[in-house]
Enzyme design. Structure first.
Site, PDB file in Angstrom:
ATOM      1  N   LYS A   2      45.571  42.334  38.696  1.00 30.97           N
ATOM      2  CA  LYS A   2      44.867  41.210  39.304  1.00 30.97           C
ATOM      3  C   LYS A   2      43.639  41.719  40.053  1.00 30.97           C
ATOM      4  O   LYS A   2      43.659  42.806  40.647  1.00 30.97           O
ATOM      5  CB  LYS A   2      45.791  40.455  40.273  1.00 30.97           C
ATOM      6  CG  LYS A   2      47.090  39.949  39.643  1.00 30.97           C
ATOM      7  CD  LYS A   2      46.841  38.839  38.637  1.00 30.97           C
ATOM      8  CE  LYS A   2      48.150  38.219  38.142  1.00 30.97           C
ATOM      9  NZ  LYS A   2      48.931  39.093  37.267  1.00 30.97           N
ATOM     10  N   ASP A   3      42.593  40.919  40.060  1.00 28.16           N
ATOM     11  CA  ASP A   3      41.318  41.285  40.662  1.00 28.16           C
ATOM     12  C   ASP A   3      41.451  41.416  42.177  1.00 28.16           C
ATOM     13  O   ASP A   3      42.142  40.633  42.818  1.00 28.16           O
ATOM     14  CB  ASP A   3      40.279  40.212  40.320  1.00 28.16           C
ATOM     15  CG  ASP A   3      38.850  40.696  40.529  1.00 28.16           C
ATOM     16  OD1 ASP A   3      38.608  41.516  41.425  1.00 28.16           O
ATOM     17  OD2 ASP A   3      37.972  40.223  39.791  1.00 28.16           O
ATOM     18  N   ARG A   4      40.750  42.383  42.749  1.00 27.33           N
ATOM     19  CA  ARG A   4      40.750  42.523  44.206  1.00 27.33           C
ATOM     20  C   ARG A   4      39.862  41.481  44.876  1.00 27.33           C
ATOM     21  O   ARG A   4      40.102  41.094  46.020  1.00 27.33           O
ATOM     22  CB  ARG A   4      40.286  43.929  44.622  1.00 27.33           C
ATOM     23  CG  ARG A   4      38.879  44.269  44.213  1.00 27.33           C
ATOM     24  CD  ARG A   4      38.423  45.617  44.727  1.00 27.33           C
ATOM     25  NE  ARG A   4      38.311  45.631  46.176  1.00 27.33           N
ATOM     26  CZ  ARG A   4      37.682  46.581  46.864  1.00 27.33           C
ATOM     27  NH1 ARG A   4      37.129  47.600  46.215  1.00 27.33           N
ATOM     28  NH2 ARG A   4      37.607  46.531  48.165  1.00 27.33           N
TER      29      ARG A   4
END
Length: 362
Positions: A95-97
């Protein structure tokens, strides 16, 4: 050996859209709250009372809400807090930060049920814990059913009626299931590395070079470059079918997905090329053979050919305008499909989180 005098290929990192062009421009991820992701994992309960962890098994599973930290970093920190190996922490997907995300992690903690409450308290000092249970199995990539996205696009510039019509079209038919340009590195650098690899220096599984220890940095980099190569070939074949207008319908020789006929797919290239036959095989080979520098990396890797759907179908797609130039879009996607790919079929996106990242690392 690589011919150092050869001119590097210029890689195109933009592919045809389903509508023949994009209908608007928009800013993406102006703030993390503009991009919300909720992992869908029906096997585990979503609970808020963490005083007693339900279930049984050697793995403690936590559902965390996080922002500013990517998945692999959180997994490493969970391992440190537990005193286990990084390998003992599992998750379903990256998942994207630069987002607000909710996802599950599993931590191998056999015989430590009595210490779960104290461990949860330590984790809660770092991230919000929004679910917990015990399980007999470690979470692995793709174990989840999908992801739910709620995305706010800002500075939207375009005709609202055309935007609404384009969204309705994607809701009905889906969008081309391209791999995003980030997979290929800056200006296609991962593709350059794949093209320059010497297949004779790889072992029979293509996982490491001579003298590399299994599981080392060289192995992980090789996997990254292989992935870029097969993703590129997939995108080029999908792009050709989008141009010709037949990306939504099976061709003669379509093998389907996991033995199930009817799904329109493209190749994830491997040793032996493609599992398609007849007309579809001829098309896929014709396109793939234009990139011999990429095909050669599969010649000794024994990487099994696989298939991937050509169409990303956003479920429960809904949208509403928050303001004259702010549009909120919500939908769910299957694992391995990307929200930005769906949105890029309609919008010319400016990812504002990239500027924030460059400032932090400048």
């Amino acid at each position: 050996m690589t011919d150092s005098s050869a001119t590097p290929r210029r890689w195109c990192l933009d592919w045809p859209t389903s509508g023949g062009g994009r209908v608007a421009t928009a800013d993406l991820k102006t703030v993390p709250e503009d991009f919300r992701v909720d992992e869908i994992l029906d096997d585990f309960p979503v609970i808020t009372d963490l005083s007693e962890v339900s279930g049984s098994g050697e793995h403690l599973c936590l559902r965390l809400e996080k922002s500013g930290d990517n998945t692999e970093y959180v997994a490493r920190e969970l391992a440190k807090l537990s005193g286990c190996r990084a390998f003992d922490v599992g998750f379903c997907g990256l998942k994207d930060r630069h987002a607000v995300t909710r996802q599950w992690f599993s931590i191998y903690r056999p015989g430590l049920v009595s210490e779960d409450e104290a461990y949860l308290a330590r984790v809660a000092e770092r991230w919000q814990v929004v679910g917990a249970c015990r399980s007999s199995r470690k979470l692995r990539r793709g174990d989840h059913q999908g992801n739910r996205f709620v995305i706010s696009l800002r500075q939207v510039s375009g005709d609202r009626e055309r935007i609404d019509q384009a969204l309705a079209r994607v809701k009905g038919q889906g969008a081309p299931n391209y791999f995003g340009p980030q997979r290929f590195g800056h200006d296609g650098s991962n593709l350059d590395r794949a093209a320059s690899m010497d297949p004779d220096a790889l072992d029979s599984r293509g996982r490491r070079g001579k003298g590399k220890k299994r599981g080392g940095a060289g192995a992980s980099k090789n996997v990254l470059y292989f992935s870029a190569a097969r993703s590129w070939i997939f995108n080029q074949i999908l792009a050709a079918r989008v141009k010709s207008g037949d990306w939504l319908s099976p061709m003669d020789g379509e093998p389907g997905l996991n033995g199930q006929p009817g799904t329109v797919t493209g190749p994830l290239w491997g040793d032996g090329g493609t599992t398609a036959e007849e007309t579809q095989a001829r098309l896929e080979w014709q396109i793939a053979e234009q990139y011999p520098e990429l095909l050669k990396v599969f010649s000794t890797t024994r990487m099994k050919p696989e298939r991937r759907p050509l169409v990303a179908r956003p479920a429960d797609l809904d949208w509403h305008w928050l303001d004259d130039d702010c549009l909120q879009v919500a939908f769910s996607l299957a694992p391995g499909q990307y929200a930005t790919t769906v949105l890029s079929d309609l919008f010319e996106l400016e990812d504002r989180s990239l500027g924030q990242h460059n400032k932090q690392h400048g």
